[in-house]
Design a protein around this motif. Structure first.
Motif, mmCIF file in Angstrom:
data_model
loop_
_atom_site.group_PDB
_atom_site.id
_atom_site.type_symbol
_atom_site.label_atom_id
_atom_site.label_comp_id
_atom_site.label_asym_id
_atom_site.label_seq_id
_atom_site.Cartn_x
_atom_site.Cartn_y
_atom_site.Cartn_z
ATOM 1 N N MET A 1 0.854 -1.171 0.000
ATOM 2 C CA MET A 1 0.000 0.000 0.000
ATOM 3 C C MET A 1 0.900 1.233 0.000
ATOM 4 S SD MET A 1 -2.920 1.192 2.781
ATOM 5 C CE MET A 1 -2.520 -0.176 3.778
ATOM 6 N N GLY A 2 0.605 2.186 -0.841
ATOM 7 C CA GLY A 2 1.351 3.432 -0.877
ATOM 8 C C GLY A 2 0.950 4.332 0.278
ATOM 9 N N TYR A 3 1.676 5.420 0.463
ATOM 10 C CA TYR A 3 1.339 6.361 1.519
ATOM 11 C C TYR A 3 1.635 7.775 1.055
ATOM 12 C CZ TYR A 3 6.348 6.074 2.421
ATOM 13 O OH TYR A 3 7.704 6.087 2.289
ATOM 14 N N TYR A 4 1.036 8.733 1.747
ATOM 15 C CA TYR A 4 1.204 10.148 1.464
ATOM 16 C C TYR A 4 1.941 10.803 2.619
ATOM 17 C CZ TYR A 4 -2.559 9.328 -1.884
ATOM 18 O OH TYR A 4 -3.317 8.837 -2.904
ATOM 19 N N LEU A 5 2.828 11.733 2.289
ATOM 20 C CA LEU A 5 3.450 12.544 3.326
ATOM 21 C C LEU A 5 2.434 13.603 3.725
ATOM 22 C CD1 LEU A 5 6.958 13.025 1.704
ATOM 23 C CD2 LEU A 5 6.291 11.379 3.460
ATOM 24 N N ALA A 6 2.173 13.735 5.003
ATOM 25 C CA ALA A 6 1.115 14.637 5.455
ATOM 26 C C ALA A 6 1.582 15.428 6.670
ATOM 27 C CB ALA A 6 -0.132 13.816 5.806
ATOM 28 N N ASP A 7 0.857 16.492 6.952
ATOM 29 C CA ASP A 7 1.148 17.243 8.167
ATOM 30 C C ASP A 7 0.169 16.837 9.253
ATOM 31 O OD1 ASP A 7 -1.184 18.524 7.404
ATOM 32 O OD2 ASP A 7 -0.180 20.347 6.738
ATOM 33 N N GLY A 8 0.174 17.544 10.361
ATOM 34 C CA GLY A 8 -0.566 17.121 11.541
ATOM 35 C C GLY A 8 -2.075 17.155 11.447
#
Length: 156
Positions: A1-8
């Protein structure tokens, strides 16, 4: 599964890798620095593309994955061609060489076949929202960043 870089502001789902808000210890501090840097780089790059190409400003949820991928690639190629063509008008000494790019990395595969049945869709949705998977992925990335970059200060 891929993922996204995210903030808080995003939830602790398996598909989001958030920075650690108050990192304790050198490993977590290094991870937070790398995660924030990469997230900001992606935001800037996509912002440049969105400002130049209207087609990628709107929602893309209904697009077929191949169409979306080809559209983004076309915009990136066109952007690079414009930069190459306008290079002589820039005042700085920038290296615009794209010859050293490694194209051997595979991208995340996505499902684009027939529609899944409801039970499978619900199971995938539950898996994505699993907080423990989020924490495990974040922990694994903390260790990976530390192994790869944690001793750069020692080499100076």
């Amino acid at each position: 599964m891929g993922y996204y870089l995210a903030d808080g502001i995003y939830p602790e789902w398996a598909t989001f890798v958030k920075t650690i808000s108050m990192p304790q210890g050198e490993k977590k501090k290094l991870f937070s620095q790398h995660q924030e840097s990469a997230r900001k780089d992606v935001e800037r790059a996509f912002g440049v593309l969105q400002s130049r190409f209207v087609i990628i400003r709107g929602p893309a949820r209904a697009w077929h994955m191949d169409t979306l991928k080809h559209t983004i690639y076309a915009c990136i190629i066109l952007h690079n061609m414009i930069v190459e063509d306008e290079r002589h008008t820039y005042g700085g000494n920038f290296d615009y060489s794209y010859d050293n790019v490694d194209n051997n990395h595979s991208t995340t595969e996505t499902f684009s076949g027939p529609h899944l049945n409801l039970a499978t869709r619900l199971q995938r949705r539950a898996n994505i929202r699993e907080k423990q998977v989020h924490r495990q992925l974040q922990g694994d990335l903390v260790e990976y960043i530390w192994e790869r970059f944690g001793h750069e200060d020692d080499e100076i």
